[in-house]
Design a protein around this motif. Sequence first.
Motif, PDB file in Angstrom:
ATOM      1  N   GLY A 475     -84.662 -17.589 -25.077  1.00 18.17           N
ATOM      2  CA  GLY A 475     -83.444 -17.703 -24.287  1.00 18.17           C
ATOM      3  C   GLY A 475     -83.197 -16.459 -23.461  1.00 18.17           C
ATOM      4  O   GLY A 475     -83.316 -15.331 -23.956  1.00 18.17           O
ATOM      5  N   ALA A 476     -82.840 -16.652 -22.201  1.00 17.23           N
ATOM      6  CA  ALA A 476     -82.560 -15.521 -21.322  1.00 17.23           C
ATOM      7  C   ALA A 476     -81.182 -14.934 -21.595  1.00 17.23           C
ATOM      8  O   ALA A 476     -80.912 -13.779 -21.257  1.00 17.23           O
ATOM      9  N   GLY A 477     -80.304 -15.720 -22.221  1.00 15.69           N
ATOM     10  CA  GLY A 477     -78.925 -15.291 -22.456  1.00 15.69           C
ATOM     11  C   GLY A 477     -78.002 -15.886 -21.423  1.00 15.69           C
ATOM     12  O   GLY A 477     -78.237 -15.768 -20.220  1.00 15.69           O
ATOM     13  N   CYS A 478     -76.947 -16.565 -21.884  1.00  9.90           N
ATOM     14  CA  CYS A 478     -76.010 -17.216 -20.971  1.00  9.90           C
ATOM     15  C   CYS A 478     -74.656 -17.329 -21.676  1.00  9.90           C
ATOM     16  O   CYS A 478     -74.546 -17.060 -22.881  1.00  9.90           O
ATOM     17  N   PRO A 479     -73.600 -17.735 -20.952  1.00 13.79           N
ATOM     18  CA  PRO A 479     -72.290 -17.869 -21.603  1.00 13.79           C
ATOM     19  C   PRO A 479     -72.291 -18.850 -22.772  1.00 13.79           C
ATOM     20  O   PRO A 479     -71.562 -18.660 -23.747  1.00 13.79           O
ATOM     21  N   ALA A 480     -73.117 -19.893 -22.697  1.00 11.49           N
ATOM     22  CA  ALA A 480     -73.136 -20.902 -23.765  1.00 11.49           C
ATOM     23  C   ALA A 480     -73.577 -20.320 -25.098  1.00 11.49           C
ATOM     24  O   ALA A 480     -73.152 -20.787 -26.154  1.00 11.49           O
ATOM     25  N   CYS A 481     -74.423 -19.301 -25.072  1.00 13.37           N
ATOM     26  CA  CYS A 481     -74.915 -18.694 -26.316  1.00 13.37           C
ATOM     27  C   CYS A 481     -74.408 -17.267 -26.477  1.00 13.37           C
ATOM     28  O   CYS A 481     -74.956 -16.497 -27.270  1.00 13.37           O
TER      29      CYS A 481
END
Length: 569
Positions: A475-481
């Motif tokens: 995962g690149a990283g996003c608001p969902a995670c």
Amino acid sequence: MLQREEYLVRDLLEAGVIEESSVERAKVYAGNEGVSITRALVDTGATAMREIAIAQASMYECSFVDLDNYDIDLKLAARLPKQIAQKYTAFPLFDIEGVVTVGMADPMDFKAVDQIRARLGDEMTSVLCEPAALEKLIGRAYSLIQDGADAGRAAKEPTRSNDLTTGEEPIVAAVREIVAGAIDAGASDIHLSADQENLHLRYRVDGVLSAQQGPALSMHGSLVRRIKVLANLDLTQTRKPQDGKFRYSHEGKEYDLRCSIVPTICGESVVIRVLKPDASFAGFDQLGMNDRVREEFQAALTKPHGLILVTGPTGSGKTSTLYTALQHLNTPDRNIMTVEDPVEIRMPVVRQTQVNPESGLTFADALRALLRQDPDVILVGEIRDEETAHIAVQASMTGHLVLTTLHTNDAAGAIDRLRDLGAPAYAIAGSVLCAMAQRLVRRVCDQCAEEYTPSLEELQALGISGAGEGSFKRGAGCPACSGSGYSGRLGVYELMPMSQELQRLIHAGAGPVDLRNAARRAGARTMLEDGLDKARAGLTTLEELMRVRATISEDTDEGGTEQFARMSA
């Protein structure tokens, strides 16, 4: 329609976000309900408030800031009075080299800008945020800081009973926001503890503790007292551990919260476990079991009697596996009973008993009583002592299907553990249907997953000679995670079904290595092999497998690490 709204609607139409027919419906709705056209567009489902906010930011030529992954700066927030923040739906987000960036619902409200600048100083800039997100942020922030003299007194003076029940005082609001924040984050545990300088708030999400912006240290005692009141604990007792529970309602759902309070040299430490009483389990495949493990485990569940062992350390998902098994077995023609500590999830029809050692109800006592209730299936939360082990094994040999857990590193170790607890070899060989060890690994976030090729160092760290076929993802990283790159967890498993060869080895007193090797000759796979399959499928990462590997013993020859090390394409 106001001029600004007309321009906004035009921009939304030109961008293809809404259609003309949607605008006409929204106009009718706005006239009937007395709301703005933008509010009507959201209420009628034409678009989302986020899209409107982004369009507004473009029209106003200012930046749009998404608050989903924002950490509150309490020191900065304290510079803007709560009344002003609420009045203008504005909040100071961050200070970079003396320039304060303020999130606003309407950056074109120049009166609001002047009022805020007067409080924060001339060096400020405004950005646009969703109004609802700002309101939620404002509510949480000002419940976590001491807002004026009232909050200061609440943190310093002994808390009166009426201060804990009205639901509006700063301490009450702070506890409410801490719990709500944990539920929104999907946390399983809330940790609140102090050292000499700070009060630390942490949430455990997907098995990993992450620091949160917490209240001031001066609020520590009042927060603990509030939690004690909710959990019906002794307010005057601060030198002994206490355990309690309470129920919390959030967005129409009920949550059970179990509290553990332990005295430390810096005050009382609080850990709250967040439980969903209405939790349901979709099935074994959703847990992460591969086809072979699922089929063999379900085959064991079809047996009329015997012992099914699920092993692993605390936090490895054993309870979820057992409850999924109970859900699979829970039919009107079966009498299912449990003895647990604690009862984490309530299940319909199933009769659940919680042990209470203080009143004399131990696992062994409860299990002995349950056997007089004509059960078909018995779940024993954990075998901890010789007496419980003896009764559980005996029950599994006399017509009952018994499911239980043990704290061992792998499946073969469960046999040794039963021996240590005094179970004779013939009883173990004759009662155990299967032993399954498991761990939990974090899932790669679906929203930001991207394919990558593992480095040689990553592969060598796991003893793998090559990546082989597959689609490795991270995962690149996003608001969902929340920027972690992970969302949710799944299990990695090794299942050791009982066979004639294993029965012979158990009778002969064989150790875990011999048992493990015999299971592998019959086709069993290790947890690391199962995990590598999941990493190659893009479900988890090699980094997670390294973390799991550290919890698995490696005292094996052909059955474990060396076999795993030889795996490649």
